[in-house]
Design an enzyme around this catalytic site. Structure first.
Site, PDB file in Angstrom:
ATOM      1  N   HIS A 120       0.839  -1.202   0.000  1.00 36.26           N
ATOM      2  CA  HIS A 120       0.000   0.000   0.000  1.00 36.26           C
ATOM      3  C   HIS A 120       0.872   1.249   0.000  1.00 36.26           C
ATOM      4  CE1 HIS A 120      -2.779   2.845   2.276  1.00 36.26           C
ATOM      5  NE2 HIS A 120      -3.517   2.500   1.249  1.00 36.26           N
ATOM      6  N   GLU A 124       1.350  -0.755  -5.060  1.00 46.15           N
ATOM      7  CA  GLU A 124       0.221   0.142  -5.269  1.00 46.15           C
ATOM      8  C   GLU A 124       0.653   1.595  -5.375  1.00 46.15           C
ATOM      9  OE1 GLU A 124      -1.887   2.058  -2.396  1.00 46.15           O
ATOM     10  OE2 GLU A 124      -3.780   2.100  -3.465  1.00 46.15           O
ATOM     11  N   ASP A 130      -1.105   5.234  -5.804  1.00 46.11           N
ATOM     12  CA  ASP A 130      -2.237   6.117  -6.051  1.00 46.11           C
ATOM     13  C   ASP A 130      -1.775   7.096  -7.123  1.00 46.11           C
ATOM     14  OD1 ASP A 130      -3.773   4.982  -4.005  1.00 46.11           O
ATOM     15  OD2 ASP A 130      -2.856   6.287  -2.506  1.00 46.11           O
ATOM     16  N   HIS A 176      -1.106  10.377  -3.107  1.00 45.48           N
ATOM     17  CA  HIS A 176      -2.400  10.010  -2.529  1.00 45.48           C
ATOM     18  C   HIS A 176      -3.372  11.184  -2.521  1.00 45.48           C
ATOM     19  CE1 HIS A 176      -5.292   9.628   0.831  1.00 45.48           C
ATOM     20  NE2 HIS A 176      -5.397   8.396   0.386  1.00 45.48           N
ATOM     21  N   GLU A 234      -4.295   2.998  -8.385  1.00 43.84           N
ATOM     22  CA  GLU A 234      -5.611   3.546  -8.050  1.00 43.84           C
ATOM     23  C   GLU A 234      -5.793   4.867  -8.792  1.00 43.84           C
ATOM     24  OE1 GLU A 234      -6.560   4.433  -3.925  1.00 43.84           O
ATOM     25  OE2 GLU A 234      -8.364   5.509  -4.557  1.00 43.84           O
TER      26      GLU A 234
END
Ligand code: CA
Length: 330
Positions: free
Chosen positions: A25, A52, A54, A67, A158
């Site tokens: 993450h 991951e 963002d 993020h 994401e």
């Protein structure tokens, strides 16, 4: 104490090794500042299955790993670009070109109001030099490492704030797909899964690209700031999950949604089964030591989800811990 019931009472029937995919993450963000190349490299070295990022867009339309819409909690933007804040006092990534963002130093997340660390036991605030990471650089690095190690680690971007980007004349999904197109992704050597909170974006991707991408519908809670526009309870209802199953391969819920407190303690909620009945994989977030309920260790929570609930994947700030828990006999 109630938490203990589920952990103690759980019995393991299956003998197969757990195969829950471990998603780093924002990189190994428990150990190095989130979304930095150092954090991604550490996660890779710790054995994560997916990295991951963002993603938000720069003013010139380049997907970068961030993020927040704003730069204030994770960079020195206020010092480097005085006078570039909006009326709310914050600096928005979409107001800066990539060349400008490359002048910033990124670091451990702080609370913008106080300047204090969000997680005080992590990497020291202000320590070290870390640059912005583009999606392109992360693709090239991961692919190169897969080649040199023989592993098959994937990326799990994401798409952040599609509506916000649209309001600024930008299309985050199109910009990300353009990068993936250039690298012929996903591919056998580099899987790519895509996650988003906004259902329209995932529906459009499915319509335009068929089964090219594994698509995960993220689920928020109504009380979270910035996520009030979607009726999340309706999405969890039978009709809502049927609709999700029509365009997505799975769901990414807050892990608390998959547990329920009863008089007997904490038990799996109806949501996990409801998702599975529709063929949806389940990728809960976020397994973070600082966010565990009182009396529950990160290791115990990971063990529950990996060995008992057997979720298909999970998001964690501590990929090395999750890989170790997965390798242990339950
Ligand atoms: Ca994320």
């Amino acid at each position: 104490m109630r938490w203990m019931v589920l952990f103690m009472a759980a019995t393991v029937s299956a003998t197969a090794l757990a195969d829950t995919r471990i998603i780093a993450h924002r990189g190994a963000s428990a150990h190095l500042p989130e979304h930095t190349m150092a954090a991604y490299l550490l996660a890779y070295g710790q054995g994560a299955d997916f990295l991951e990022p963002d993603l938000v867009l720069t003013r010139d339309g380049v997907p970068v790993a961030l993020h927040d819409r704003t730069l204030d909690a994770t960079s020195d933007v206020a010092q480097v670009f005085p006078g570039r804040a909006r009326d709310d006092g914050l600096h928005y990534a979409i107001d800066f070109t990539l060349a400008e963002l490359e002048r910033l130093n990124f670091g451990e997340r702080v609370e913008p109001e106080t300047g204090q660390a969000r997680y005080p036991d992590r990497w020291p605030v202000g320590q070290g030099r870390f640059g912005i990471v583009t999606l392109e650089a992360l693709v090239e690095t991961t692919r190169s490492l897969n080649r040199s190690t023989g592993r098959r680690v994937g990326l799990y971007p994401e798409l952040k704030f599609p509506s916000f980007h649209r309001d600024h004349g930008q299309d985050i999904a199109a910009a990300v797909v353009a990068v993936l197109d250039r690298h012929a992704l996903p591919s056998d050597d580099l899987p790519v899964w895509i996650q988003c909170f906004e259902p329209e974006t995932l529906r459009d991707l499915r319509d335009a690209h068929g089964d090219r991408f594994t698509l995960i519908q993220l689920l928020a809670e109504r009380e979270w700031a910035g996520y009030e526009d979607v009726d999340w309870d309706a999405m969890w209802a039978a009709d809502g999950l049927d609709a999700v199953a029509a365009y997505a391969d799975g769901v990414g819920p807050p892990l608390a949604r998959l547990l329920e407190r009863t008089d007997d303690g904490v038990v799996p909620s109806v949501h996990l089964q409801a998702a599975r009945e529709r063929g949806l994989v389940v990728h809960p977030f976020t397994f973070r030591r600082e966010s565990m309920p009182e009396g529950v260790t990160l290791e115990a929570m990971l063990g529950l989800f990996i060995h008992e609930l057997r979720v298909e994947a999970l998001f964690t700030d501590h990929p090395g811990v999750a890989v170790a828990v997965r390798a242990q006999a339950p």
